[in-house]
Write a protein that holds these residues in place. Structure first.
Motif, PDB file in Angstrom:
ATOM      1  N   ILE A   1       0.878  -1.190   0.000  1.00 48.18           N
ATOM      2  CA  ILE A   1       0.000   0.000   0.000  1.00 48.18           C
ATOM      3  C   ILE A   1       0.909   1.233   0.000  1.00 48.18           C
ATOM      4  O   ILE A   1       1.891   1.276   0.758  1.00 48.18           O
ATOM      5  CB  ILE A   1      -0.904   0.009   1.261  1.00 48.18           C
ATOM      6  N   ALA A   2       0.587   2.215  -0.825  1.00 49.05           N
ATOM      7  CA  ALA A   2       1.420   3.432  -0.903  1.00 49.05           C
ATOM      8  C   ALA A   2       1.371   4.181   0.436  1.00 49.05           C
ATOM      9  O   ALA A   2       0.322   4.199   1.085  1.00 49.05           O
ATOM     10  CB  ALA A   2       0.908   4.331  -2.030  1.00 49.05           C
ATOM     11  N   PRO A   3       2.515   4.791   0.842  1.00 54.16           N
ATOM     12  CA  PRO A   3       2.575   5.442   2.161  1.00 54.16           C
ATOM     13  C   PRO A   3       1.461   6.480   2.372  1.00 54.16           C
ATOM     14  O   PRO A   3       0.903   6.573   3.459  1.00 54.16           O
ATOM     15  CB  PRO A   3       3.943   6.132   2.182  1.00 54.16           C
ATOM     16  N   GLU A   4       1.126   7.236   1.308  1.00 56.16           N
ATOM     17  CA  GLU A   4       0.104   8.281   1.482  1.00 56.16           C
ATOM     18  C   GLU A   4      -1.302   7.675   1.643  1.00 56.16           C
ATOM     19  O   GLU A   4      -2.223   8.328   2.132  1.00 56.16           O
ATOM     20  CB  GLU A   4       0.139   9.313   0.336  1.00 56.16           C
ATOM     21  N   GLN A   5      -1.439   6.394   1.238  1.00 57.48           N
ATOM     22  CA  GLN A   5      -2.762   5.753   1.362  1.00 57.48           C
ATOM     23  C   GLN A   5      -2.923   5.007   2.680  1.00 57.48           C
ATOM     24  O   GLN A   5      -4.044   4.742   3.115  1.00 57.48           O
ATOM     25  CB  GLN A   5      -2.974   4.787   0.197  1.00 57.48           C
ATOM     26  N   LEU A   6      -1.783   4.713   3.287  1.00 60.68           N
ATOM     27  CA  LEU A   6      -1.804   3.888   4.499  1.00 60.68           C
ATOM     28  C   LEU A   6      -2.730   4.420   5.599  1.00 60.68           C
ATOM     29  O   LEU A   6      -3.501   3.647   6.183  1.00 60.68           O
ATOM     30  CB  LEU A   6      -0.372   3.718   5.014  1.00 60.68           C
TER      31      LEU A   6
ATOM     32  N   TYR B   1     -15.501   2.233   3.848  1.00 59.06           N
ATOM     33  CA  TYR B   1     -15.725   2.251   2.389  1.00 59.06           C
ATOM     34  C   TYR B   1     -14.521   2.731   1.579  1.00 59.06           C
ATOM     35  O   TYR B   1     -14.646   3.072   0.413  1.00 59.06           O
ATOM     36  CB  TYR B   1     -16.949   3.110   2.020  1.00 59.06           C
ATOM     37  N   TRP B   2     -13.341   2.815   2.212  1.00 57.57           N
ATOM     38  CA  TRP B   2     -12.171   3.258   1.444  1.00 57.57           C
ATOM     39  C   TRP B   2     -11.501   2.069   0.761  1.00 57.57           C
ATOM     40  O   TRP B   2     -11.301   1.011   1.358  1.00 57.57           O
ATOM     41  CB  TRP B   2     -11.157   3.974   2.345  1.00 57.57           C
ATOM     42  N   GLN B   3     -11.143   2.231  -0.517  1.00 55.34           N
ATOM     43  CA  GLN B   3     -10.397   1.206  -1.244  1.00 55.34           C
ATOM     44  C   GLN B   3      -9.370   1.910  -2.108  1.00 55.34           C
ATOM     45  O   GLN B   3      -9.671   2.967  -2.687  1.00 55.34           O
ATOM     46  CB  GLN B   3     -11.330   0.387  -2.143  1.00 55.34           C
ATOM     47  N   ALA B   4      -8.159   1.346  -2.209  1.00 53.48           N
ATOM     48  CA  ALA B   4      -7.117   1.977  -3.032  1.00 53.48           C
ATOM     49  C   ALA B   4      -7.611   2.055  -4.483  1.00 53.48           C
ATOM     50  O   ALA B   4      -7.487   3.081  -5.136  1.00 53.48           O
ATOM     51  CB  ALA B   4      -5.832   1.180  -2.943  1.00 53.48           C
TER      52      ALA B   4
ATOM     53  N   ARG C   1      -2.500  -1.599  13.720  1.00 54.92           N
ATOM     54  CA  ARG C   1      -1.481  -0.841  12.987  1.00 54.92           C
ATOM     55  C   ARG C   1      -1.266  -1.458  11.605  1.00 54.92           C
ATOM     56  O   ARG C   1      -1.428  -2.671  11.429  1.00 54.92           O
ATOM     57  CB  ARG C   1      -0.143  -0.886  13.718  1.00 54.92           C
ATOM     58  N   ALA C   2      -0.877  -0.619  10.649  1.00 55.01           N
ATOM     59  CA  ALA C   2      -0.576  -1.122   9.310  1.00 55.01           C
ATOM     60  C   ALA C   2       0.795  -0.613   8.890  1.00 55.01           C
ATOM     61  O   ALA C   2       1.107   0.552   9.095  1.00 55.01           O
ATOM     62  CB  ALA C   2      -1.632  -0.637   8.320  1.00 55.01           C
ATOM     63  N   GLU C   3       1.632  -1.524   8.370  1.00 57.79           N
ATOM     64  CA  GLU C   3       2.925  -1.125   7.814  1.00 57.79           C
ATOM     65  C   GLU C   3       2.987  -1.745   6.427  1.00 57.79           C
ATOM     66  O   GLU C   3       2.525  -2.869   6.237  1.00 57.79           O
ATOM     67  CB  GLU C   3       4.085  -1.682   8.642  1.00 57.79           C
ATOM     68  N   SER C   4       3.577  -1.010   5.476  1.00 58.71           N
ATOM     69  CA  SER C   4       3.588  -1.570   4.126  1.00 58.71           C
ATOM     70  C   SER C   4       4.676  -0.937   3.272  1.00 58.71           C
ATOM     71  O   SER C   4       5.149   0.161   3.544  1.00 58.71           O
ATOM     72  CB  SER C   4       2.222  -1.349   3.472  1.00 58.71           C
ATOM     73  N   GLU C   5       5.047  -1.680   2.252  1.00 63.69           N
ATOM     74  CA  GLU C   5       5.999  -1.158   1.291  1.00 63.69           C
ATOM     75  C   GLU C   5       5.509  -1.622  -0.075  1.00 63.69           C
ATOM     76  O   GLU C   5       5.247  -2.834  -0.266  1.00 63.69           O
ATOM     77  CB  GLU C   5       7.381  -1.765   1.574  1.00 63.69           C
TER      78      GLU C   5
END
Ligand SMILES: Nc1ncnc2c1ncn2[C@@H]1O[C@H](COP(=O)(O)OP(=O)(O)OP(=O)(O)O)[C@@H](O)[C@H]1O
Ligand SMILES: [Mg+2]
Length: 437
Positions: A377-382, A389-392, A419-423
């Motif tokens: 997931i992109a950092p700005e979307q995290l 109802y949010w979806q990338a 918490r969510a972490e992603s790259e």
């Protein structure tokens, strides 16, 4: 002569408008002349007669008496109107000195204060909507005297002289004489405290009703959303049964039947909770928090998702740091939360990928983490992923954008934090901690 002197004194004492003064001044001048004294004249019979000047003065005196009677009548009428008015009325002169207040004003304020000028208006206490106290300059009366401002239907929260609070709806306008000179200002106000209380209560009830409707809608959305996971397991297990017709396949049939049973029980519980909660009008998702072995929860979560992972050619493995750990939780809800995280991991990880469910103790809590090797997931979307109802990519894959919102609500309902972490391109990790039993 005494009568003339007293008439003159009354005229000077009277509070007169400019127009009255214009009429009265010549009369006062005539009286003054008469009082200065003029010789009496005699008529043909030798008797003393009033000269024409004195006749004029006498006429003027009668006129003054008549004006006084009229004025007393008008004042009586005005007094009746003022004091029987259900609305408060305050009148001040051009310097802000209070000249008049009616009974309703005293009733609405539960008392009154002496106001000698604009600065004294602070004795009447009121508050702005943000809670700041009124300064004398904030009163419509002062604004009216300073800038000629006309106020129409201004709501003001007041503190009465007995310390209680109320609301008034007031209007204020300047008073001018016919020459356009500013005489003062008049303020007329109604006590709307009761009306306001009823309005506040109505708004509260409306909010409660809206909240109840929203909770019911949420609950329906959540339950129908989360019924999909056990349903897909049922569908898949049913498929296996259909294929397993050989007697040697009895073991597989037995296992599939057990899965169907558990998934059906899970669905049944969700529906029961939905009905319970709807009937209680409370939308509470966390029902009963008790002690549960971590191993059992992980086993159940995997049981539902391993078949789906196999189908998608994804490796799904669990890693439990210590055996025999227990947590305090609502078991069905934690399973629901894990199902949403695992469901996402499966959905956003391509074939050949891997998903790990890791559990390890952190202080007096136990952390659960779902890690995948998916698209990330992109950092700005995290920060937005937990929004309802949010979806990338809206509509790109089946879903409503509710899963993470539900997972977050469940974790928060247990007093925890998710918490969510992603790259991007490397994968995502969702984690939450629950109290150790
Ligand atoms: N593991 C993940 N990897 C990549 N993106 C993810 C992952 N989990 C969630 N997302 C992103 O966050 C969005 C919101 O997830 P959420 O679970 O709330 O909704 P959904 O999966 O799209 O729909 P639903 O869960 O209601 O079926 C997803 O649409 C996706 O864009
Ligand atoms: Mg989801």
């Amino acid at each position: 002569m005494d009568a003339l002197r007293s008439a003159r004194a009354s005229l000077n004492d009277a509070l007169l408008s400019t127009e009255d003064r214009r009429v009265i001044e010549p009369i006062v001048a005539a009286i003054d002349q008469a009082l200065q004294g003029r010789p009496a004249t005699h008529n043909e019979n030798g008797s003393e007669a009033l000269d024409s000047r004195e006749l004029e003065v006498e006429a003027a005196r009668r006129e003054v008496e008549r004006a006084k009677v009229l004025s007393a009548r008008e004042w009586g009428l005005l007094d009746a109107v003022l004091n029987h008015s259900p609305h408060g009325i305050l009148v001040c002169n051009a310097a802000g000195k209070m000249m008049l207040q009616n009974r309703a004003a005293e009733r609405i304020w539960a008392g009154s204060a002496t106001v000698e000028g604009v600065g004294d208006w602070g004795k009447y206490r009121a508050y702005h909507p943000d809670g700041r106290a009124f300064e004398p300059d904030d009163w419509s009366m002062t604004r009216c005297l300073r800038a000629g401002e006309v106020t129409d239907a201004e709501e003001v929260r007041i503190q009465r002289f007995d310390g209680t609070h109320g609301m008034i709806l007031g209007s204020c306008a300047p008073l001018f004489d016919i020459s356009g000179e500013l005489l003062g200002a008049v303020s007329i106000f109604a006590d709307i405290s009761q009306f306001k209380r009823a309005e506040t209560e109505r708004e509260r009830l409306l909010r409660v009703a809206q909240e109840a409707v929203r909770m019911r809608e949420d609950l329906l959305a959540i339950v129908s959303h989360d019924l999909r996971s056990p349903l897909s397991v049922i569908a898949m297990a049913a498929g296996h049964i259909r294929k397993a017709v050989e007697p040697r396949e009895l073991e597989r049939i037995d296992s599939a039947a057990k899965k169907i049973e558990r998934a059906a029980r899970s669905m049944e519980k969700l529906i029961r909770d939905l009905l319970d909660t709807a009937s209680k009008d409370a939308g509470r998702l966390i029902a009963e928090i008790t002690s549960h072995p971590v191993d059992e929860i992980i086993y159940d979560a995997l049981e539902m998702h391993v078949p789906l992972a196999n189908e998608a050619d994804i490796k799904l493995e669990a890693e439990i740091a210590e055996p025999g750990m227990s947590i305090r939780c609502d078991r069905e809800r934690v399973l629901q939360c894990l199902a949403n995280l695992l469901g996402n991991a499966l959905k956003f990880t391509p074939r050949g990928g891997a998903i790990g469910l890791q559990v390890h103790p952190v202080g007096d809590t136990i952390e659960f983490a779902v890690r995948d090797s998916g698209e990330g997931i992109a950092p700005e979307q995290l920060p937005r992923v937990f929004d309802r109802y949010w979806q990338a990519k809206r509509g790109s894959r089946a879903g409503a954008g509710l899963g993470l919102f539900i997972a977050k609500s469940i974790v928060e309902g247990h007093g925890g934090e998710i918490r969510a972490e992603s790259e991007i391109g490397r994968g995502t990790r969702f984690s939450f901690a629950l109290a150790r039993a």
